[in-house]
Write a protein that holds these residues in place. Structure first.
Motif, PDB file in Angstrom:
ATOM      1  N   GLN A  58       0.824  -1.205   0.000  1.00  0.00           N
ATOM      2  CA  GLN A  58       0.000   0.000   0.000  1.00  0.00           C
ATOM      3  C   GLN A  58       0.862   1.261   0.000  1.00  0.00           C
ATOM      4  O   GLN A  58       0.544   2.251  -0.660  1.00  0.00           O
ATOM      5  N   LEU A  59       1.958   1.210   0.746  1.00  0.00           N
ATOM      6  CA  LEU A  59       2.875   2.357   0.729  1.00  0.00           C
ATOM      7  C   LEU A  59       3.456   2.575  -0.667  1.00  0.00           C
ATOM      8  O   LEU A  59       3.591   3.708  -1.138  1.00  0.00           O
ATOM      9  N   LEU A  60       3.820   1.475  -1.334  1.00  0.00           N
ATOM     10  CA  LEU A  60       4.353   1.580  -2.687  1.00  0.00           C
ATOM     11  C   LEU A  60       3.305   2.097  -3.658  1.00  0.00           C
ATOM     12  O   LEU A  60       3.597   2.857  -4.581  1.00  0.00           O
ATOM     13  N   ALA A  61       2.055   1.678  -3.438  1.00  0.00           N
ATOM     14  CA  ALA A  61       0.985   2.174  -4.298  1.00  0.00           C
ATOM     15  C   ALA A  61       0.827   3.676  -4.127  1.00  0.00           C
ATOM     16  O   ALA A  61       0.664   4.424  -5.100  1.00  0.00           O
ATOM     17  N   PHE A  62       0.847   4.158  -2.883  1.00  0.00           N
ATOM     18  CA  PHE A  62       0.734   5.586  -2.657  1.00  0.00           C
ATOM     19  C   PHE A  62       1.912   6.346  -3.267  1.00  0.00           C
ATOM     20  O   PHE A  62       1.742   7.397  -3.876  1.00  0.00           O
ATOM     21  N   SER A  63       3.123   5.808  -3.100  1.00  0.00           N
ATOM     22  CA  SER A  63       4.320   6.498  -3.597  1.00  0.00           C
ATOM     23  C   SER A  63       4.543   6.259  -5.082  1.00  0.00           C
ATOM     24  O   SER A  63       5.534   6.714  -5.638  1.00  0.00           O
TER      25      SER A  63
ATOM     26  N   ASN B 266     -11.424   0.199  -2.501  1.00  0.00           N
ATOM     27  CA  ASN B 266     -11.030   1.155  -1.465  1.00  0.00           C
ATOM     28  C   ASN B 266     -12.003   2.323  -1.379  1.00  0.00           C
ATOM     29  O   ASN B 266     -12.361   2.784  -0.286  1.00  0.00           O
ATOM     30  N   LEU B 267     -12.459   2.837  -2.536  1.00  0.00           N
ATOM     31  CA  LEU B 267     -13.415   3.945  -2.512  1.00  0.00           C
ATOM     32  C   LEU B 267     -14.756   3.490  -1.939  1.00  0.00           C
ATOM     33  O   LEU B 267     -15.428   4.254  -1.220  1.00  0.00           O
TER      34      LEU B 267
ATOM     35  N   ARG C 115      -6.123  16.830   3.621  1.00  0.00           N
ATOM     36  CA  ARG C 115      -5.204  15.771   4.077  1.00  0.00           C
ATOM     37  C   ARG C 115      -5.713  14.373   3.753  1.00  0.00           C
ATOM     38  O   ARG C 115      -5.121  13.384   4.199  1.00  0.00           O
ATOM     39  N   ILE C 116      -6.762  14.282   2.979  1.00  0.00           N
ATOM     40  CA  ILE C 116      -7.449  12.999   2.818  1.00  0.00           C
ATOM     41  C   ILE C 116      -6.579  11.934   2.152  1.00  0.00           C
ATOM     42  O   ILE C 116      -6.738  10.743   2.393  1.00  0.00           O
ATOM     43  N   PHE C 117      -5.627  12.352   1.316  1.00  0.00           N
ATOM     44  CA  PHE C 117      -4.784  11.383   0.626  1.00  0.00           C
ATOM     45  C   PHE C 117      -3.446  11.158   1.328  1.00  0.00           C
ATOM     46  O   PHE C 117      -2.589  10.446   0.811  1.00  0.00           O
ATOM     47  N   ASP C 118      -3.252  11.787   2.485  1.00  0.00           N
ATOM     48  CA  ASP C 118      -2.006  11.570   3.225  1.00  0.00           C
ATOM     49  C   ASP C 118      -1.969  10.142   3.763  1.00  0.00           C
ATOM     50  O   ASP C 118      -2.980   9.641   4.296  1.00  0.00           O
TER      51      ASP C 118
ATOM     52  N   GLY D  23      -5.984   3.592   2.839  1.00  0.00           N
ATOM     53  CA  GLY D  23      -6.941   3.251   1.782  1.00  0.00           C
ATOM     54  C   GLY D  23      -6.977   4.283   0.665  1.00  0.00           C
ATOM     55  O   GLY D  23      -6.771   3.961  -0.514  1.00  0.00           O
ATOM     56  N   LEU D  24      -7.257   5.524   1.017  1.00  0.00           N
ATOM     57  CA  LEU D  24      -7.312   6.569   0.001  1.00  0.00           C
ATOM     58  C   LEU D  24      -5.928   6.946  -0.511  1.00  0.00           C
ATOM     59  O   LEU D  24      -5.771   7.357  -1.665  1.00  0.00           O
ATOM     60  N   ALA D  25      -4.909   6.803   0.345  1.00  0.00           N
ATOM     61  CA  ALA D  25      -3.541   7.049  -0.122  1.00  0.00           C
ATOM     62  C   ALA D  25      -3.174   6.055  -1.213  1.00  0.00           C
ATOM     63  O   ALA D  25      -2.508   6.388  -2.199  1.00  0.00           O
ATOM     64  N   THR D  26      -3.618   4.784  -1.050  1.00  0.00           N
ATOM     65  CA  THR D  26      -3.366   3.776  -2.072  1.00  0.00           C
ATOM     66  C   THR D  26      -4.095   4.125  -3.367  1.00  0.00           C
ATOM     67  O   THR D  26      -3.544   4.008  -4.469  1.00  0.00           O
ATOM     68  N   VAL D  27      -5.350   4.562  -3.261  1.00  0.00           N
ATOM     69  CA  VAL D  27      -6.102   4.984  -4.447  1.00  0.00           C
ATOM     70  C   VAL D  27      -5.378   6.110  -5.178  1.00  0.00           C
ATOM     71  O   VAL D  27      -5.222   6.094  -6.396  1.00  0.00           O
TER      72      VAL D  27
END
Length: 861
Positions: A529-534, A591-592, A650-653, A668-672
């Motif tokens: 999930q961290l990789l998806a966000f980054s 996730n959404l 801050r919703i995508f943090d 969840g939203l960070a991954t999206v």
């Protein structure tokens, strides 16, 4: 050669014969009248005598009659030369005195030479000398005719003078330069009697011509002489010394003339400067004299007089043109000044930005329609009020001090370096504005023009940019943490898997190993999930039909959100395809949906809509990072509690959540966000407290149709192998666990701690190496460079890359390049064995497929 005596009272005629006969080796003796000619004949004994007929004191008939009385000169041949109109009389007198050869003027040089050579080659027949009384009686009619002809010459001079007077009158009534040149050129040809006339007007004080006209030629020749160049010394002398120039050559163009290429050939030339006072306007010339060979001194005087009249007319035309231009400019200036105020008012009124003009005391004297629209006032409500009326009441006092300081030294303050402040509309709403100032000096005093721009939109874009930069920074940090964590998880999960296989089901340590395995898997999910966000996870995109993705996940979504939430799905029938990783798009929808479910704890409505969308330039004005084009839009809308602006910011943090402690990871939203950005798309959130939330995802639409890709699973029973594997890994613990497991299933493993170490071991190893398993990031030499050099040494070797996260050296923006075999860390031992078996059992791959150009980029971690 022969000695020839020329007897003629005209100096130019004598010089003509000198220039004509001398080049052929003849010696020429000159005499200006009959008596002098007799004396020269007795002294020099010439071989040939050329005599004019009409001469003062003694005419040609008397000269020849006296010459024949001298026995020593009786045989000398004589040629009469006379005008063509006296041909009959000349031949009659010539026969009477024994002269049979004649040169009639005008005469071509070649014809005159032929007659001279004919005379020198013939014997002169003696003729009886006629009685004086008879001869004198025969000559009287001829002389009368001659005097008659002289009278006609005087008439011709009178005609010339009349023509000059007529030209002066014509020039006085002509104003245009072309008209003046036409009248002067045609008059010069007519008055002087020449085939051609040329007029050149200089461009300023230099040698170049502003205008040129040639008269006496057809239009085709004139068209070729549009920009002629006259570089001859004659023209230079004519301009520099301001004197007339005459030139003649019987054999072609006179030297020093150097006429342009398309100019007709000439033998005679007469040119004079066009001058008035100290200024030379140009020159005028006539060429190719009619009736005689050369231009005379009289012709030069006439052309000089004509040039003086023409130059004065040219100067007057220039002055008249200048006066007209100045008059037109003056009229235009007066009209412009009359219209200036109206134009200024129109420009101010129609300007796209708000403009307010105030006097030295800050009172508004003018404002345009845009300013009235911006602030919501009528014009009458603001004229005479101070500019502080347009500010919030709490800021008015402080602004008065700033205005007073500015008026002490008014100066231009352009937009961009101007002042930003809060402005206030008539209804009291405030908005950020940027103001530029400029002083206007008038007879009534100094006015200050203020240009006002509403920067609400710019402030919003700046906020979006800061948010984007913050998300990027957080993403880089998250990706780096995930990369290092993946190396540790590979060792943990690998060791747990190996130990579980070695322990029987009833072993007391097995439960603890399973707990380690479960915790490691959870940690691996977290890093994914961290990789998806980054945006550093590995994607395998392909063309997808989004309708199928939504349909496939519909049942799962219904179970996921529960029975108390109604699910509505609307998909446009002509929905376009996208290019993305199908698993990741499913993850976005899930996730959404989960986020919407958590926002509606008491139930509600969840709507998922998919349709085609076009983002144009107007949309880009509000969202600067958007590239206009064709997109597919996925909208997920709920009827939940909604969010305030602070929460939306801050919703995508990552790790940010509004849920209770222990009920959410905040990823969840960070991954999206990471998946959408990595897939080249955009995501926006729209929400208000109590009115629910809508997420809109835009993904680029593609024209290709979906094609299925069903990867074949490797047979789990065929994981064993006997090939040789070169293992390059800088992590000692990970290298150890990989070596032990691979050797346990039959492979021969050659260990290397870096890229250089791997190359050296490959050189030292004598047997075949079937596969290279290498980490991407290693000290001294990375995996891509190692693979490239190893394939040169061992072309048949196959390559598998491993890494905790992707980089441009393996993939562009996380999208795997075709032909590159990659395994994501943390990998499980059996997954590694399955990947190795799959690669070794597959067809041979060209070296270029293992090392695309992107692999040459080093990775810095």
């Amino acid at each position: 050669m022969a000695l020839i005596l020329i007897v003629d009272d005209d100096l130019q005629t004598r010089q003509l014969y000198v220039s004509l006969l001398t080049p052929f080796g003849h010696q020429v003796v000159e005499a200006g009248e009959g008596k002098e000619g007799l004396e020269q004949a007795r002294l020099r004994k010439p071989d040939l005598i050329i005599s004019d007929i009409l001469m003062p004191t003694m005419n040609g008939y008397e000269f020849v009659s006296t010459l024949r009385k001298n026995p020593s000169l009786n045989d000398v041949p004589v040629i009469f030369h006379s005008a063509s109109f006296l041909d009959r009389q000349a031949r009659s007198l010539g026969a009477a005195c024994g002269v049979s050869l004649f040169i009639l003027k005008p005469c071509e040089p070649e014809q005159a030479l032929a007659i001279v050579h004919q005379a020198l080659g013939l014997e002169l027949q003696k003729s009886p000398v006629p009685a004086p009384t008879q001869t004198n009686g025969d000559a009287i009619p001829f002389l009368i005719d001659a005097f008659y002809e002289k009278g006609k010459e005087l008439d011709a001079v009178s005609i010339r003078l009349a023509s000059l007077l007529e030209l002066a009158l014509d020039l006085a009534h002509s104003c245009g330069l072309d008209g003046l040149m036409d009248k002067a050129g045609n008059a010069a040809r007519k008055i002087i009697g020449a085939n051609y006339c040329g007029i050149g007007i200089l461009a300023g004080d230099g040698p170049h011509l502003r205008s040129f006209a040639l008269f006496g030629v057809d239009r085709e020749v004139s068209a070729k002489l549009v920009h002629p160049v006259f570089d001859g010394q004659i023209f230079k002398t004519m301009i520099s010394e301001r004197i007339a120039q005459r030139a003649f050559s019987p054999f072609g163009e006179p030297s020093g003339l150097e006429l342009p290429v398309y100019h007709p050939p000439v033998r005679s030339f007469l040119g004079v400067p066009l001058e008035v006072g100290d200024r030379v306007y140009g020159w005028i010339y006539v060429a190719d004299k009619i009736a005689t060979l050369e231009f005379t001194e009289e012709d030069s005087h006439i052309l000089t007089a004509l040039a003086a009249q023409s130059a004065l007319a040219f100067e007057n035309a220039d002055r008249f043109r200048t006066i007209q231009e100045h008059a037109c400019l003056l009229e235009t200036e007066i009209e412009e000044r009359k219209r200036a105020e109206d134009r200024f008012r129109t420009l101010v009124e129609t300007a796209p930005t708000a403009i307010v003009i105030a006097d030295e005391k800050g009172r508004i004297v003018e404002m345009n329609a845009q300013a009235l629209c911006m602030f919501g006032y009528d014009r009458g409500e603001l004229i005479g009020k101070t500019v502080e009326t347009l500010l919030p009441e709490r800021l008015r006092y402080s602004h008065q001090g700033l205005r007073s300081s500015y008026m002490k030294e008014p100066h231009a303050r352009p937009m961009g370096v101007g002042m930003e402040l809060l402005a206030s509309r008539k209804d009291g709403t405030e908005f950020p504005a940027e103001i530029s100032l400029g002083p206007l000096v008038t007879r009534e005093g100094v006015l200050v023009s203020s240009t006002i721009v509403d920067i609400t939109g710019r402030k919003k874009m700046e906020q979006q940019l800061r948010l984007s930069q913050r998300m990027e920074a957080i993403g880089k940090l998250s990706g780096g943490v995930a990369h290092d964590f993946n190396n540790l998880l590979t060792v943990i999960l690998g060791s747990a898997d190996v130990l579980l296989e070695t322990h029987p089901p009833d072993h007391p340590a097995r439960r603890k190993l399973e707990l380690i395995q479960q915790a490691g898997s959870s940690a691996a999910d977290l890093t994914r999930q961290l990789l998806a966000f980054s945006r550093q996870q590995m994607l395998q995109p392909r063309v997808l039909d989004l309708k199928e993705i939504v349909k496939r996940t519909q049942d799962l979504l219904a179970r996921l959100i529960g029975d108390n939430i109604s699910l509505t799905i609307s998909v446009e029938p002509s929905l376009g395809c996208i290019c993305a990783d199908p698993g990741q798009i499913e993850q976005v929808l899930l996730n959404l949906a989960v986020n919407a479910r958590d926002a509606m704890p008491k139930g509600g409505c969840l709507s998922i809509k998919a349709c085609n969308a076009e983002l144009d330039e107007s949309y880009k004005q509000e969202h600067q990072q958007v590239i206009p084009g064709q997109y597919v839009m996925i909208a997920v809308e709920d009827s939940g509690c909604g969010m305030d602006r602070q929460t939306q910011a801050r919703i995508f943090d990552p790790f940010f959540t509004t849920k209770e402690l222990g009920k959410g990871t905040g990823l969840g939203l960070a991954t999206v966000y990471g998946i959408v950005k990595q897939s080249g798309g955009y995501i926006w959130v729209y929400s208000e407290i109590g009115r629910g939330t809508t997420f809109k995802v835009y993904l680029s639409r593609v024209e290709q149709s979906e094609h299925s890709s069903d990867p074949k699973e490797s047979d789990a029973s065929s994981l064993q192998g006997s090939e040789t594997i070169l293992l390059a890994e800088d992590s000692e613990s990970l290298r150890e666990i990989a070596r032990d497991y691979l050797e346990s299933i039959g492979y021969t493993v050659i260990e290397a701690t870096s890229g250089k170490d791997a190359l050296q071991r490959a050189c030292d190893f004598e047997g075949p190496i079937h596969l290279l398993l290498t980490d991407v990031v290693m000290p001294e030499m990375g995996g891509p460079e190692l693979a490239e050099q190893l394939l040169v040494l061992r072309p048949g070797v196959k390559v598998i890359f491993a890494s905790g996260y992707t980089d441009d050296s393996i993939a562009r923006q996380g999208v795997l390049d075709p032909g590159v075999v990659f395994i994501q860390k943390p990998y499980r031992p059996k997954a590694l064995a399955r990947k190795i078996r799959e690669v070794l059992s597959g067809p041979s791959t060209k070296a270029s497929n293992h090392t695309p150009s992107d692999l040459e980029t080093p990775i810095n971690t």
